[in-house]
Design an enzyme around this catalytic site. Sequence first.
Site, short mmCIF file in Angstrom:
data_model
loop_
_atom_site.label_atom_id
_atom_site.label_comp_id
_atom_site.label_asym_id
_atom_site.label_seq_id
_atom_site.Cartn_x
_atom_site.Cartn_y
_atom_site.Cartn_z
CB THR A 1 82.76 -14.30 -35.30
OG1 THR A 1 82.51 -12.90 -35.19
CG2 THR A 1 82.93 -14.66 -36.77
N GLY A 2 81.27 -17.25 -35.74
CA GLY A 2 81.56 -18.66 -35.96
C GLY A 2 80.30 -19.49 -36.10
CG ASP B 1 82.95 -15.34 -29.72
OD1 ASP B 1 82.68 -16.01 -30.74
OD2 ASP B 1 83.65 -14.30 -29.76
CE LYS C 1 86.44 -16.13 -29.57
NZ LYS C 1 85.67 -16.94 -30.55
N GLY C 2 90.05 -17.31 -33.23
CA GLY C 2 90.66 -16.55 -34.32
C GLY C 2 90.66 -17.26 -35.64
N GLY D 1 88.29 -17.39 -37.58
CA GLY D 1 87.60 -16.48 -38.49
C GLY D 1 88.26 -15.12 -38.58
CD GLU E 1 85.91 -13.89 -32.34
OE1 GLU E 1 85.12 -14.45 -33.09
OE2 GLU E 1 87.05 -14.34 -32.07
#
Length: 231
Positions: free
Chosen positions: A32-33, A88, A101-102, A104, A110
């Site tokens: 995601t991203g 990712d 990460k995180g 989003g 993930e």
Amino acid sequence: MKDASTNSNAKRMAGEAAAELVKSGMVVGLGTGSTVAWTIKRLGERAREEDLVFLGVPTSFQAEHLAIASGIKLTSLNQHPILDLAIDGADQVDADLFVIKGGGAAHTREKVVSCSAKRFVIVADESKFVQRLSRPVPVEVLAFAIRLVERRLQSLGGSPVLRQAMRKDGPVITDNGNLVMDVDFGTIQDPRALASKISPIPGVVEHGIFDNVDELYLARGDGVEKIRRSR
């Protein structure tokens, strides 16, 4: 400081370079991203242009929606519990390939997807690369446990802030129905040690420190540098 177009081009370079890792017959985790979005779009192009046949496992509604729009066939971890590859993005990655990460709010899924893969590749532009992690760590939390988790994170030296939604009143709700705290620990000297202290807190679903990256595709200047984790 780089302008927005330069930054976007760097993200595209890194994302599209990693898309070349996918071979026919693979099952691939789709992150995601904004950077990995270029990976997903390029994979859709390859499927159309090269008859590339593979299955994707999305990590969020956003990734799922983009993959469908790109013409990628999807599956699930229940059907394919072991993935050949996961790709990712990152909010921040350090010189030892520890990652935060995180941004989003998808870091729980993930992490599950990345840990289900034989190979985990991060794509990022140069602005995300640092010597030591310093961004606030996203922590997904059960709503019932929010005050307990807050106190425990503070006892670890963190400053937790409940993430608020941008276009609705109230907090961000993850795809799993939970809340997210962004926890500022300052410069993180030992990400693995910090991760091991956050994980056991009752009510914590998952945190955004990743220590399982195999390779980084980092856009620098006019090219993409490939950095493997030293074992």
